[in-house]
Design a protein around this motif. Structure first.
Motif, PDB file in Angstrom:
ATOM      1  N   THR A  27     -46.786   4.920 -35.891  1.00 40.98           N
ATOM      2  CA  THR A  27     -46.684   5.423 -37.259  1.00 40.98           C
ATOM      3  C   THR A  27     -46.467   6.929 -37.163  1.00 40.98           C
ATOM      4  N   VAL A  28     -45.388   7.401 -37.777  1.00 40.74           N
ATOM      5  CA  VAL A  28     -44.996   8.799 -37.598  1.00 40.74           C
ATOM      6  C   VAL A  28     -44.991   9.545 -38.931  1.00 40.74           C
ATOM      7  N   ALA A  29     -45.813  10.571 -39.013  1.00 36.34           N
ATOM      8  CA  ALA A  29     -45.748  11.454 -40.182  1.00 36.34           C
ATOM      9  C   ALA A  29     -44.560  12.385 -39.977  1.00 36.34           C
ATOM     10  N   VAL A  30     -43.768  12.586 -41.032  1.00 33.66           N
ATOM     11  CA  VAL A  30     -42.596  13.458 -40.885  1.00 33.66           C
ATOM     12  C   VAL A  30     -42.602  14.535 -41.962  1.00 33.66           C
ATOM     13  N   HIS A  31     -42.187  15.732 -41.556  1.00 34.55           N
ATOM     14  CA  HIS A  31     -42.227  16.882 -42.444  1.00 34.55           C
ATOM     15  C   HIS A  31     -41.123  17.861 -42.057  1.00 34.55           C
ATOM     16  N   ASN A  32     -40.590  18.523 -43.043  1.00 30.99           N
ATOM     17  CA  ASN A  32     -39.598  19.565 -42.788  1.00 30.99           C
ATOM     18  C   ASN A  32     -39.755  20.647 -43.854  1.00 30.99           C
ATOM     19  N   ARG A  33     -39.473  21.899 -43.471  1.00 35.60           N
ATOM     20  CA  ARG A  33     -39.599  22.998 -44.433  1.00 35.60           C
ATOM     21  C   ARG A  33     -38.824  22.667 -45.703  1.00 35.60           C
ATOM     22  N   THR A  34     -37.580  22.241 -45.537  1.00 32.98           N
ATOM     23  CA  THR A  34     -36.774  21.834 -46.686  1.00 32.98           C
ATOM     24  C   THR A  34     -36.964  20.330 -46.862  1.00 32.98           C
ATOM     25  N   PRO A  35     -37.661  19.903 -47.940  1.00 31.62           N
ATOM     26  CA  PRO A  35     -38.052  18.484 -48.040  1.00 31.62           C
ATOM     27  C   PRO A  35     -36.867  17.520 -48.131  1.00 31.62           C
ATOM     28  N   ALA A  36     -35.708  18.021 -48.488  1.00 36.26           N
ATOM     29  CA  ALA A  36     -34.554  17.117 -48.606  1.00 36.26           C
ATOM     30  C   ALA A  36     -34.284  16.400 -47.284  1.00 36.26           C
ATOM     31  N   ARG A  37     -34.507  17.101 -46.181  1.00 26.24           N
ATOM     32  CA  ARG A  37     -34.273  16.491 -44.860  1.00 26.24           C
ATOM     33  C   ARG A  37     -35.256  15.349 -44.614  1.00 26.24           C
ATOM     34  N   THR A  38     -36.501  15.545 -45.061  1.00 25.27           N
ATOM     35  CA  THR A  38     -37.517  14.511 -44.868  1.00 25.27           C
ATOM     36  C   THR A  38     -37.100  13.258 -45.638  1.00 25.27           C
ATOM     37  N   ARG A  39     -36.690  13.494 -46.891  1.00 23.85           N
ATOM     38  CA  ARG A  39     -36.271  12.354 -47.732  1.00 23.85           C
ATOM     39  C   ARG A  39     -35.069  11.649 -47.107  1.00 23.85           C
ATOM     40  N   ALA A  40     -34.115  12.440 -46.635  1.00 22.34           N
ATOM     41  CA  ALA A  40     -32.902  11.848 -46.058  1.00 22.34           C
ATOM     42  C   ALA A  40     -33.243  10.977 -44.847  1.00 22.34           C
ATOM     43  N   LEU A  41     -34.162  11.454 -44.023  1.00 22.75           N
ATOM     44  CA  LEU A  41     -34.542  10.691 -42.823  1.00 22.75           C
ATOM     45  C   LEU A  41     -35.118   9.338 -43.227  1.00 22.75           C
ATOM     46  N   VAL A  42     -36.039   9.366 -44.179  1.00 21.77           N
ATOM     47  CA  VAL A  42     -36.707   8.118 -44.551  1.00 21.77           C
ATOM     48  C   VAL A  42     -35.735   7.174 -45.270  1.00 21.77           C
ATOM     49  N   GLU A  43     -34.865   7.756 -46.111  1.00 19.29           N
ATOM     50  CA  GLU A  43     -33.874   6.913 -46.800  1.00 19.29           C
ATOM     51  C   GLU A  43     -32.964   6.205 -45.813  1.00 19.29           C
ATOM     52  N   THR A  56     -45.601  18.574 -48.193  1.00 17.06           N
ATOM     53  CA  THR A  56     -46.292  19.850 -47.951  1.00 17.06           C
ATOM     54  C   THR A  56     -46.978  19.797 -46.585  1.00 17.06           C
ATOM     55  N   ALA A  57     -47.232  20.991 -46.050  1.00 17.85           N
ATOM     56  CA  ALA A  57     -47.910  21.095 -44.756  1.00 17.85           C
ATOM     57  C   ALA A  57     -49.292  20.441 -44.852  1.00 17.85           C
ATOM     58  N   GLU A  58     -49.993  20.652 -45.977  1.00 18.19           N
ATOM     59  CA  GLU A  58     -51.350  20.113 -46.152  1.00 18.19           C
ATOM     60  C   GLU A  58     -51.339  18.579 -46.102  1.00 18.19           C
ATOM     61  N   ARG A  59     -50.398  17.997 -46.842  1.00 18.84           N
ATOM     62  CA  ARG A  59     -50.310  16.530 -46.867  1.00 18.84           C
ATOM     63  C   ARG A  59     -49.970  15.987 -45.478  1.00 18.84           C
ATOM     64  N   PHE A  60     -49.065  16.698 -44.808  1.00 13.91           N
ATOM     65  CA  PHE A  60     -48.636  16.303 -43.462  1.00 13.91           C
ATOM     66  C   PHE A  60     -49.841  16.268 -42.519  1.00 13.91           C
ATOM     67  N   VAL A  61     -50.591  17.365 -42.502  1.00 11.78           N
ATOM     68  CA  VAL A  61     -51.746  17.462 -41.605  1.00 11.78           C
ATOM     69  C   VAL A  61     -52.789  16.411 -41.964  1.00 11.78           C
ATOM     70  N   ALA A  62     -52.997  16.203 -43.250  1.00 10.53           N
ATOM     71  CA  ALA A  62     -54.012  15.238 -43.696  1.00 10.53           C
ATOM     72  C   ALA A  62     -53.648  13.808 -43.300  1.00 10.53           C
ATOM     73  N   SER A  63     -52.351  13.555 -43.094  1.00 10.96           N
ATOM     74  CA  SER A  63     -51.954  12.179 -42.783  1.00 10.96           C
ATOM     75  C   SER A  63     -52.087  11.837 -41.304  1.00 10.96           C
ATOM     76  N   LEU A  64     -52.468  12.807 -40.478  1.00 12.82           N
ATOM     77  CA  LEU A  64     -52.546  12.563 -39.027  1.00 12.82           C
ATOM     78  C   LEU A  64     -53.936  12.130 -38.588  1.00 12.82           C
ATOM     79  N   GLU A  65     -54.005  11.106 -37.720  1.00 14.86           N
ATOM     80  CA  GLU A  65     -55.302  10.723 -37.161  1.00 14.86           C
ATOM     81  C   GLU A  65     -55.780  11.827 -36.215  1.00 14.86           C
TER      82      GLU A  65
END
Ligand code: NDP
Length: 476
Positions: A27-43, A56-65
Motif C-alpha cells: 500500500t503506497v501513500a503518494v504525494h506531490n507538491r503540485t497535487p495534479a500529478r498525484t491525481r493523474a497517477l491515481v487516475e 497535503t504533507a500532513e495527510r501524507f505523513v498521517a497515512s504512513l504506518e
C-alpha cells in the motif's frame, strides 16, 4: 488502514517507483507538491495496486504506518532540502526519509547528520536504471544506518531487479555511502560509453564500415564476454535509420555529448581522494571536448596522418583486436572505479564491500553486464586483490588481450583516430606494471626548484640536495 511506504515527488521516477511498490502488493501513500500529478497517477494507474493519495504533507505523513518510510524523488539540490524541511517537523523519532534522487554524497552526509540529531533516519539511496528501471526493477544502493536498512531493506529488495534470484539491492554503508557508490557507478558508465564509442569510431574510420555493419559486430560481441546493456543498446542505436533523411541515425545527430554532472563529480571527488581514475576522467573530458565547437572548427585545417585506413591482414583481424582492447580497457575502468569506492570507504569509514556492489550492479542499472560476476568472484575470495587487475581472472584476460590492445592504440595514433579511453587505460596498466616510474625524476625536479625534498630507495628519511651550491645531500 495505513500505507507501508510513501512516495513524494511524482515526476517520472517517483511515479514509477510508487507503481513498482504497488505492483508488489504494498500500500503506497503518494504525494506531490503540485497535487495534479498525484491525481493523474491515481487516475491512470490506480488499478495497478493500492494507492493512498494525499494532497497535503500532513495527510501524507498521517497515512504512513510507523516507523514511517517516506521516499522522496524530487530534484536534487535545493528542492531536496526544501522537501526535507517540509517533512522533518511532521515526523517522529525512528521515522525514515529515503532520498532516491541524484544527490551529491557530501550533501547526503550533511543531511544525515542533521536529521540524526532530530532522531530521524536519513537514507541517501542511489537508484539506477532510469524510468524503465524504476518501474520494472532498478539497482538500488541505499546508505544510512543499519537499523534503517532492517526496516527498509525488504521493501527495497522487493522492487529491485533480481539476477539469479538475488536482489540488486544491498546496504552499502552509513550516511553518504549509497550516493557515493551511485556516483562512481555513473563515472564508470561514462567510461564504458566512451570506450564503446571509440570502438565504433575505430571500426568506422579504420575499416570504412557502415553503422549498420558495426551494429552487427556489436550484436556478435553481445553474445560473448562483453554482453551488457550498453553494448546491446549501442547496436540498436547504430542500426537505426533516420526517418526524415533515410541516413543512419548516428550521422544526423549533432556530435556534442552532454552531461548532467555525476561523471564530473566522480572525477572531482577522485582528485580530492588522490585516486587515479584516468579512464573516467578521459570520458568526461571527451564529452566536454566534443562540445567545444569553436575549437573544433578552428582545428579543421590541422594536418593529419598520411595513413587513411587498414588493409589486408591488419584489416582482417582488426575487429577482433578492438573487441580485446575494449574488454581490457573496460577492466581498467572498473578497476579504477573500485579503487575509488575503496578509497572513499576508507576516508569516510563506510566499510563498503566491492564484491557486493558489483553484485547489485548485475541487473537493473545502466552498466549491468555479465562481466560483473567476475568482480564479485574476485572479492569473494579470502584474500581480496589490491587491485582488480591482479585478480586471477582479470590478470589472465589482460594478458591475453594486451598484444591486440597495444595494436589498437598504435593504429589509432597512426590513423589519427582519437582513442583517449583506450590509451589512458593502457597507460594506467603499463604504469602499474612498471618496476620504476619517471616519478623519481619528477621528485628531482621538485627538489631542484622548490626544495620539496625526496625519499631514497636505500635509506629512510627525507633529503634535499643543495642544487645551487656543491650539490651535497642533506637530511631534510
Ligand atoms: P525531476 O528531477 O524533474 O523532479 C521533479 C519533481 O521534483 C516533481 O515531483 C516536482 O514537483 C518536485 N520538486 C521540484 N522542486 C520542488 C520543491 N522545491 N518542493 C517540492 N517538490 C519539488 O524528476 P525525475 O523524476 O526525473 O527525477 C527525480 C529524482 O531522481 C532526481 O533527483 C533525479 O536526479 C533522480 N534520478 C533520475 C533518473 C532518471 O532517469 N530521470 C535516474 C535516477 C535518479 P512538482 O510536480 O510540484 O513540480
Amino acid at each position: 488502514e495505513q500505507a507501508h511506504i510513501g512516495v513524494t515527488g511524482l515526476a517520472v521516477m517517483g511515479s514509477n517507483l510508487a507503481r513498482n511498490f504497488a505492483r508488489h502488493g504494498h500500500t503506497v501513500a503518494v504525494h506531490n507538491r503540485t497535487p495534479a500529478r498525484t491525481r493523474a497517477l491515481v487516475e491512470e494507474f490506480g488499478g495497478e495496486g493500492h494507492f493512498m493519495p494525499a494532497e497535503t504533507a500532513e495527510r501524507f505523513v498521517a497515512s504512513l504506518e510507523r516507523p514511517r518510510r517516506l521516499v522522496m524523488m524530487v530534484k536534487a539540490g535545493a528542492p531536496t532540502d526544501a522537501v526535507i524541511e517540509e517533512f522533518a517537523p511532521l515526523l517522529e523519532p525512528g521515522d525514515m526519509i529515503v532520498d532516491g534522487g541524484n544527490a551529491h554524497f557530501e550533501d547526503t552526509r550533511r543531511r544525515e547528520a542533521a536529521l540524526r540529531e532530530r532522531g530521524l533516519h536519513f537514507v541517501g539511496t542511489g537508484i539506477s536504471g532510469g524510468e524503465e528501471g524504476a518501474l520494472h526493477g532498478p539497482s538500488i544502493m541505499p546508505g544510512g544506518s543499519k537499523e534503517s536498512y532492517e526496516a527498509l531493506g525488504p521493501l527495497l529488495e522487493d522492487i529491485s531487479a533480481t539476477v539469479d534470484g538475488t536482489p540488486c539491492c544491498t546496504h552499502i554503508g552509513p550516511d553518504g555511502a549509497g550516493h557515493f557508490v551511485k556516483m562512481v557507478h555513473n563515472g564508470i558508465e561514462y567510461a564504458d560509453m566512451q570506450l564503446i564509442a571509440e570502438s565504433y569510431d575505430l571500426l568506422r574510420r579504420a575499416l570504412g564500415m557502415a553503422p549498420g555493419e558495426i551494429a552487427e559486430v556489436f550484436r556478435t560481441w553481445n553474445r560473448g564476454r562483453l554482453e551488457s546493456y550498453l553494448i546491446e543498446i549501442t547496436a540498436e542505436v547504430l542500426a537505426h535509420t533516420d526517418a526524415a533523411t533515410g541516413k543512419p541515425f548516428v550521422d544526423v545527430v549533432l556530435d556534442q555529448a552532454e552531461q548532467k554532472g555525476t561523471g564530473r563529480w566522480t572525477v572531482q571527488t577522485a582528485l580530492d581522494l588522490g585516486v587515479p581514475v584516468s579512464g573516467i576522467a578521459e570520458a568526461v573530458f571527451a564529452r566536454s571536448l566534443s562540445g567545444h565547437a569553436e575549437l573544433r572548427d578552428a582545428a579543421q585545417g590541422l594536418p593529419g596522418p598520411s595513413a587513411k585506413g587498414l588493409t589486408g591482414a591488419a584489416a582482417e583481424r582488426f575487429a577482433d583486436e578492438v573487441e580485446q582492447a575494449l574488454y581490457a580497457s573496460k577492466i581498467v575502468a572498473y578497476a579504477q572505479g573500485v579503487h575509488q569506492i575503496q578509497a572513499g570507504s576508507q576516508e569516510y569509514g563506510w566499510d563498503i564491500d566491492p564484491g557486493a556492489v558489483a553484485r547489485i550492479w548485475r541487473g537493473g542499472c545502466i552498466i549491468r553486464a555479465r562481466f560483473l560476476n567476475r568482480i564479485t568472484e574476485a572479492y569473494a575470495r579470502e584474500r581480496t586483490p589490491v587491485t582488480l587487475l591482479t585478480a586471477d581472472y582479470f590478470t589472465e584476460a589482460l594478458g591475453a588481450a594486451q598484444d591486440a590492445w597495444r595494436r589498437v592504440v598504435t593504429t589509432s595514433a597512426e590513423l589519427g583516430v582519437p582513442a583517449p579511453g583506450f590509451s589512458a587505460a593502457l597507460a594506467y596498466y603499463d604504469a602499474l606494471r612498471s618496476e620504476r616510474l619517471p616519478a623519481a625524476l619528477v621528485q628531482g625536479q621538485r627538489d631542484f626548484f622548490g626544495a620539496h625534498t625526496y625519499r631514497r630507495t636505500d635509506r629512510d628519511g627525507s633529503f634535499h640536495t643543495l642544487w645551487g651550491a656543491d650539490r651535497g645531500e642533506r637530511p631534510a
